[in-house]
Design a protein around this motif. Sequence first.
Motif, short mmCIF file in Angstrom:
data_model
loop_
_atom_site.label_atom_id
_atom_site.label_comp_id
_atom_site.label_asym_id
_atom_site.label_seq_id
_atom_site.Cartn_x
_atom_site.Cartn_y
_atom_site.Cartn_z
N HIS A 34 0.78 -1.22 0.07
CA HIS A 34 0.13 0.10 0.11
C HIS A 34 0.96 1.25 -0.03
CE1 HIS A 34 0.62 -0.76 4.28
NE2 HIS A 34 0.51 0.48 4.40
N GLU A 35 0.14 2.46 -0.30
CA GLU A 35 0.78 3.57 -0.36
C GLU A 35 0.07 4.34 0.88
OE1 GLU A 35 1.27 5.28 -4.85
OE2 GLU A 35 -0.71 5.00 -4.01
N SER A 36 0.87 5.31 1.44
CA SER A 36 0.14 6.16 2.62
C SER A 36 0.51 7.67 2.22
CB SER A 36 0.35 5.77 3.96
OG SER A 36 -0.22 4.74 4.36
N ILE A 37 -0.57 8.55 2.38
CA ILE A 37 -0.40 9.92 2.42
C ILE A 37 -0.55 10.29 3.85
CG2 ILE A 37 -1.31 12.44 1.82
CD1 ILE A 37 -2.71 10.97 -0.74
N CYS A 38 0.78 10.93 4.42
CA CYS A 38 0.59 11.02 5.96
C CYS A 38 0.46 12.64 6.04
CB CYS A 38 1.77 10.57 6.50
SG CYS A 38 1.95 8.80 6.03
N VAL A 59 -7.45 15.82 -2.77
CA VAL A 59 -6.25 14.84 -3.30
C VAL A 59 -6.88 14.73 -4.88
CG1 VAL A 59 -5.30 12.62 -3.41
CG2 VAL A 59 -6.05 13.48 -1.24
N THR A 60 -5.93 14.88 -5.78
CA THR A 60 -5.94 14.76 -7.12
C THR A 60 -5.17 13.95 -7.75
OG1 THR A 60 -6.92 17.07 -7.26
CG2 THR A 60 -6.28 15.92 -9.27
N ALA A 61 -5.73 12.89 -8.38
CA ALA A 61 -4.84 11.83 -9.17
C ALA A 61 -4.71 12.11 -10.50
CB ALA A 61 -5.40 10.39 -8.90
N TYR A 62 -3.56 12.15 -10.98
CA TYR A 62 -3.14 12.49 -12.58
C TYR A 62 -2.78 11.24 -13.22
CZ TYR A 62 -3.03 17.31 -11.36
OH TYR A 62 -3.25 18.60 -11.02
N THR A 96 -4.40 4.87 0.11
CA THR A 96 -4.78 5.39 -1.17
C THR A 96 -5.67 4.19 -1.65
OG1 THR A 96 -2.95 4.56 -2.15
CG2 THR A 96 -2.65 6.87 -1.61
N ASP A 97 -5.47 3.28 -0.97
CA ASP A 97 -6.44 1.99 -1.59
C ASP A 97 -7.86 1.86 -0.54
OD1 ASP A 97 -4.92 1.12 0.80
OD2 ASP A 97 -4.81 -0.84 0.09
N VAL A 98 -8.02 2.94 -0.09
CA VAL A 98 -9.15 2.90 0.72
C VAL A 98 -9.79 4.14 0.55
CG1 VAL A 98 -10.11 2.98 3.08
CG2 VAL A 98 -7.98 1.79 2.89
N PRO A 99 -10.69 4.18 -0.47
CA PRO A 99 -11.62 5.25 -0.87
C PRO A 99 -12.31 6.07 0.22
CG PRO A 99 -11.94 3.42 -2.21
CD PRO A 99 -11.33 3.17 -1.17
N ASP A 100 -12.84 5.41 1.33
CA ASP A 100 -13.36 6.10 2.38
C ASP A 100 -12.50 7.15 3.14
OD1 ASP A 100 -15.80 4.97 1.64
OD2 ASP A 100 -15.97 3.70 3.47
N ALA A 101 -11.33 6.66 3.13
CA ALA A 101 -10.21 7.28 3.90
C ALA A 101 -9.75 8.69 2.87
CB ALA A 101 -9.03 6.76 4.26
N LEU A 102 -10.11 8.69 1.66
CA LEU A 102 -9.45 9.66 0.47
C LEU A 102 -10.43 10.39 -0.06
CD1 LEU A 102 -6.38 9.56 0.40
CD2 LEU A 102 -6.91 8.47 -2.01
N GLY A 103 -11.46 10.68 0.65
CA GLY A 103 -12.74 11.50 0.15
C GLY A 103 -13.62 10.93 -1.04
N GLY A 104 -13.58 9.52 -1.04
CA GLY A 104 -14.30 8.83 -2.10
C GLY A 104 -13.39 8.82 -3.41
N LEU A 105 -12.24 9.08 -3.22
CA LEU A 105 -11.38 8.76 -4.39
C LEU A 105 -11.18 7.25 -4.77
CD1 LEU A 105 -9.81 10.20 -6.83
CD2 LEU A 105 -7.81 10.66 -5.36
N GLN A 126 1.65 19.59 7.01
CA GLN A 126 2.97 18.74 6.86
C GLN A 126 2.46 17.70 6.11
OE1 GLN A 126 5.62 20.46 7.45
NE2 GLN A 126 4.73 22.19 8.36
N LEU A 127 3.16 17.30 4.91
CA LEU A 127 2.90 16.08 4.36
C LEU A 127 4.12 15.10 3.98
CD1 LEU A 127 0.29 18.30 3.20
CD2 LEU A 127 -0.14 16.11 2.10
N GLN A 128 3.60 13.74 3.89
CA GLN A 128 4.65 12.80 3.55
C GLN A 128 4.10 11.97 3.01
OE1 GLN A 128 7.19 11.45 6.97
NE2 GLN A 128 8.24 10.23 5.77
N TYR A 129 4.73 11.27 1.88
CA TYR A 129 4.34 10.14 1.09
C TYR A 129 5.03 8.96 1.39
CZ TYR A 129 3.52 6.91 -3.27
OH TYR A 129 3.44 6.03 -3.80
N SER A 130 4.72 7.44 1.37
CA SER A 130 5.44 6.51 1.68
C SER A 130 4.49 5.10 0.98
CB SER A 130 5.50 6.20 2.98
OG SER A 130 6.26 7.14 3.87
N ARG A 131 5.44 4.29 0.29
CA ARG A 131 5.00 3.22 -0.20
C ARG A 131 5.53 1.78 0.45
NH1 ARG A 131 6.31 2.51 -6.23
NH2 ARG A 131 5.28 4.80 -6.33
#
Lengths: 136, 136, 136, 136
Positions: D34-38, D51-54, D78-87, D106-111
């Motif tokens: 999984h990925e996380s937006i922290c 959050v916008t996905a390109y 990012t694989d949990v739509p409910d956590a990500l505003g329905g995305l 403050q933001l950090q991305y991890s995989r």
Amino acid sequence: MSDTTAVPTARAVRRWFVPDAYIPPRSTDPEVSHESICVLNAGPEPAVFTVTAYFADREPAQSGPITIAGRRAVHLRTDVPDALGGLQLERGVPYGLEIASTSALQLQYSRLDTAQPAYSLMTALLDGAPHHTLQG
Amino acid sequence: MSDTTAVPTARAVRRWFVPDAYIPPRSTDPEVSHESICVLNAGPEPAVFTVTAYFADREPAQSGPITIAGRRAVHLRTDVPDALGGLQLERGVPYGLEIASTSALQLQYSRLDTAQPAYSLMTALLDGAPHHTLQG
Amino acid sequence: MSDTTAVPTARAVRRWFVPDAYIPPRSTDPEVSHESICVLNAGPEPAVFTVTAYFADREPAQSGPITIAGRRAVHLRTDVPDALGGLQLERGVPYGLEIASTSALQLQYSRLDTAQPAYSLMTALLDGAPHHTLQG
Amino acid sequence: MSDTTAVPTARAVRRWFVPDAYIPPRSTDPEVSHESICVLNAGPEPAVFTVTAYFADREPAQSGPITIAGRRAVHLRTDVPDALGGLQLERGVPYGLEIASTSALQLQYSRLDTAQPAYSLMTALLDGAPHHTLQG
């Protein structure tokens, strides 16, 4: 004239830091665990830099000057003193790194840990904010 | 006198953040999974900083003051309260970190996960933008 | 008229650097070891960029122009010359990367090493400070 | 009054980018890749972000508004739509991420990739330069 004048001129010394430096003590074949300081000199002129190691419980140790040619990129291993201006570093000792130069180099630090029979990598781009100081 | 005056003076407080902090719950020999806050104090004077942990569902927890000597680098494990100004953190709980200081420290965060019989590393250099605030 | 005028105009050329570039020579199934240059163009217009590779012991090599459409994100593998404006890169050779554009792109570099039967990942967000230069 | 006025006011919209986003298609026990937006909100007030996905070959997709309480840190998968505003995001599709907010988060991305029976981690702190735009 400006290059040969005896009057000190303000030079911007750039300093890059790697607080988490560490040469892993264990390795498995075929790669030895190591760190690399990766330096890219995009300008046309040679550039000189030094590497300083900071420790938890003793005074810092500084390398001699290291030169990189213009328009070249080198990956310097921290466990190879000849590549690092004579700086000798021990495996298994947590430390921190400072790279200093008056040139606008691009720097990145990476570590490869092969203690287990699977590689582990980490990397960080270094941000070299200029610190203006007086130099002769 | 300046240290004891009662008139508030503007001090630049630097704040560094690690939104993705996490002490992995599982480990395999020979290394325990852990995080490190790596601090490098390149200046000649001792510096003091604090560590604050932010959680998803409760108020933040703050350490006592932590001192690093001048010209030293330390790697502080977040699972060792004595190294972290008494701050107690649980394994397996996602959280975020703030480090604050009035000194120009260099900081890096790293995590080693040994849940599987192979190490996994990640790291991030922290950018400590100064936030000017009034302090006594 | 501004596109065809003969008078040079100041354009901000952004340059992003990856000093630690390397296409790992070994792989295990099912993934081939590779690097990616990930480009995100959040603006509405297409953008053009070039990739330059710097080496330890020879002159840099530059790609042809590469175009990314507006509001798109692409992950370009450095071992696929067709994706990289014709730039041919060898496995197992340490090098450094420069990406240049007059557009405000977002860039990230990642490497996947599958030399061992376990993946190893590293990544770095690239910071593209604009360098103002005269261009025709 | 300033909150209810109908006259548009200049608000600094911060935008953070992750050009290399990817939810790995394969996993091994006990962790799903999984990925996380922290996100860390150090301020006292709640904050809202999107959050916008390109993608490489189609129009971007945007989440609904996501709220984080003051003085809290959350790790959003990012694989949990409910956590990500329905995305809704697909595994195995290379893409890029933009996070936008008028708050100083403050933001950090991890995989975490567990395709092989060994974890692989990567992370990046995100730098949210403010882009001044007119908003109502």
